[in-house]
Design a protein around this motif. Structure first.
Motif, PDB file in Angstrom:
ATOM      1  N   SER A  12       0.921  -1.272  -0.049  1.00 57.50           N
ATOM      2  CA  SER A  12       0.342  -0.110  -0.283  1.00 57.50           C
ATOM      3  C   SER A  12       0.783   1.620  -0.076  1.00 57.50           C
ATOM      4  O   SER A  12       1.541   1.357   0.755  1.00 57.50           O
ATOM      5  CB  SER A  12      -0.688   0.022   1.353  1.00 57.50           C
ATOM      6  OG  SER A  12      -1.232   1.062   1.508  1.00 57.50           O
ATOM      7  N   TRP A  14      -0.101   4.599   1.419  1.00 62.29           N
ATOM      8  CA  TRP A  14       0.548   4.828   2.855  1.00 62.29           C
ATOM      9  C   TRP A  14       1.517   3.926   3.290  1.00 62.29           C
ATOM     10  O   TRP A  14       2.015   4.425   4.393  1.00 62.29           O
ATOM     11  CB  TRP A  14      -0.554   4.525   3.633  1.00 62.29           C
ATOM     12  CG  TRP A  14      -2.075   5.036   2.790  1.00 62.29           C
ATOM     13  CD1 TRP A  14      -2.658   5.246   2.316  1.00 62.29           C
ATOM     14  CD2 TRP A  14      -1.303   6.656   3.146  1.00 62.29           C
ATOM     15  NE1 TRP A  14      -3.497   6.634   1.907  1.00 62.29           N
ATOM     16  CE2 TRP A  14      -2.477   7.237   1.970  1.00 62.29           C
ATOM     17  CE3 TRP A  14      -1.420   7.488   3.910  1.00 62.29           C
ATOM     18  CZ2 TRP A  14      -3.095   8.646   2.371  1.00 62.29           C
ATOM     19  CZ3 TRP A  14      -1.630   9.064   3.793  1.00 62.29           C
ATOM     20  CH2 TRP A  14      -2.370   9.551   3.364  1.00 62.29           C
ATOM     21  N   LEU A  18       4.785   5.373   4.937  1.00 59.22           N
ATOM     22  CA  LEU A  18       5.496   5.144   6.676  1.00 59.22           C
ATOM     23  C   LEU A  18       6.760   4.604   6.342  1.00 59.22           C
ATOM     24  O   LEU A  18       7.635   4.264   7.687  1.00 59.22           O
ATOM     25  CB  LEU A  18       4.258   4.179   7.861  1.00 59.22           C
ATOM     26  CG  LEU A  18       4.399   4.053   8.146  1.00 59.22           C
ATOM     27  CD1 LEU A  18       4.512   4.880   9.441  1.00 59.22           C
ATOM     28  CD2 LEU A  18       3.286   3.135   8.974  1.00 59.22           C
ATOM     29  N   MET A 229      -1.704  16.583  -1.481  1.00 61.07           N
ATOM     30  CA  MET A 229      -1.901  15.170  -1.482  1.00 61.07           C
ATOM     31  C   MET A 229      -3.177  15.144  -1.797  1.00 61.07           C
ATOM     32  O   MET A 229      -4.361  14.429  -2.537  1.00 61.07           O
ATOM     33  CB  MET A 229      -2.661  14.420   0.203  1.00 61.07           C
ATOM     34  CG  MET A 229      -0.662  14.579   0.754  1.00 61.07           C
ATOM     35  SD  MET A 229      -1.027  14.514   2.530  1.00 61.07           S
ATOM     36  CE  MET A 229      -1.749  12.418   2.078  1.00 61.07           C
TER      37      MET A 229
END
Length: 240
Positions: A12, A14, A18, A229
């Motif tokens: 992913s 995200w 991270l 974003m």
């Protein structure tokens, strides 16, 4: 013989982001131990925790000052500035449909260098003006002239119907960059023996960075990141 297709499972975005942020933070934390005065990771962790919770520690005060007032402000400013440059590069690459595009392509960096050089040369010629002698004056001049340069590039690249193309934007940026580079060279000539003040600023350094510098970058980065974003879908469509 049948061929078996292997599917590559992608992480992913995200989760990937991270992981990269955690890795960068870990590397940054480890880098605090490097320098003329060596530190162990345990010492650094103890110094930071004691500062956060306002508690005494077993570390000598001088060693704590080196981390909290010298290395940590430099590291934080460099970390945030790198994130801002990476963000601007990604946006420029999407807008110009070119994976090699960066702020230099549109002349934004040259405009910033011109603005800072102009402020520095004015402070040398007119030292009685207090604003020009401020440490933030070159930064303000760089920001203002980079914005002006971007507006000029868009204006020059627009056709009669107001449409833009990546090729025209790049050509306009190259033209303005050449003009501004010549102007910066002229400023260096006017500076004479004090040309080092312009050259050292243009070379860039985090040597004198403090918490104020880190706060300024931290003030502008979150809204820019949020705007990027929110525009991520449109930028991805433009790239494709």
């Amino acid at each position: 013989m049948e061929r078996k297709e292997t599917k590559i499972r992608r992480l992913s975005p995200w989760l990937t982001g991270l992981f990269l942020c955690a890795s960068a933070t870990a590397v940054a934390f480890i880098s605090l131990s490097s320098g003329y005065i060596p530190y162990s990771l345990k010492e650094i962790w103890e110094i930071i925790l004691s500062a956060l919770y306002d508690q005494p520690n077993s570390i000598l005060p001088n060693r704590s000052i080196v981390i909290l007032e010298v290395r940590l402000p430099r590291l934080t400013t460099a970390f945030l500035a790198g994130a801002a440059l990476g963000l601007s590069g990604a946006v420029f690459q999407a807008l110009l449909l070119n994976p090699l595009a960066d702020p230099y392509t549109l002349g934004v960096s040259s405009g910033a260098a011109f603005g800072a050089s102009a402020v520095i040369i004015l402070s040398l010629l007119f030292p009685q003006i207090l604003f020009l002698s401020s440490s933030l004056a070159p930064t303000a001049g760089a920001f203002i002239f980079s914005a002006i340069t971007l507006v000029l590039v868009i204006r020059l690249a627009s056709d009669r119907q107001g449409r833009l193309s990546p090729a025209s934007l790049i050509l306009a940026g190259v033209i303005l960059s050449a003009i501004l580079s010549a102007a910066i060279s002229f400023f260096k000539y006017l500076a004479g023996d004090q040309v080092g003040s312009i050259v050292f600023w243009l070379m860039g350094s985090f040597h004198d960075s403090n918490w104020t510098d880190a706060g300024i970058v931290a003030l502008f980065l979150p809204p820019c990141l949020l705007l990027a974003m929110l525009s991520a879908t449109d930028l991805n469509i433009m790239t494709l």
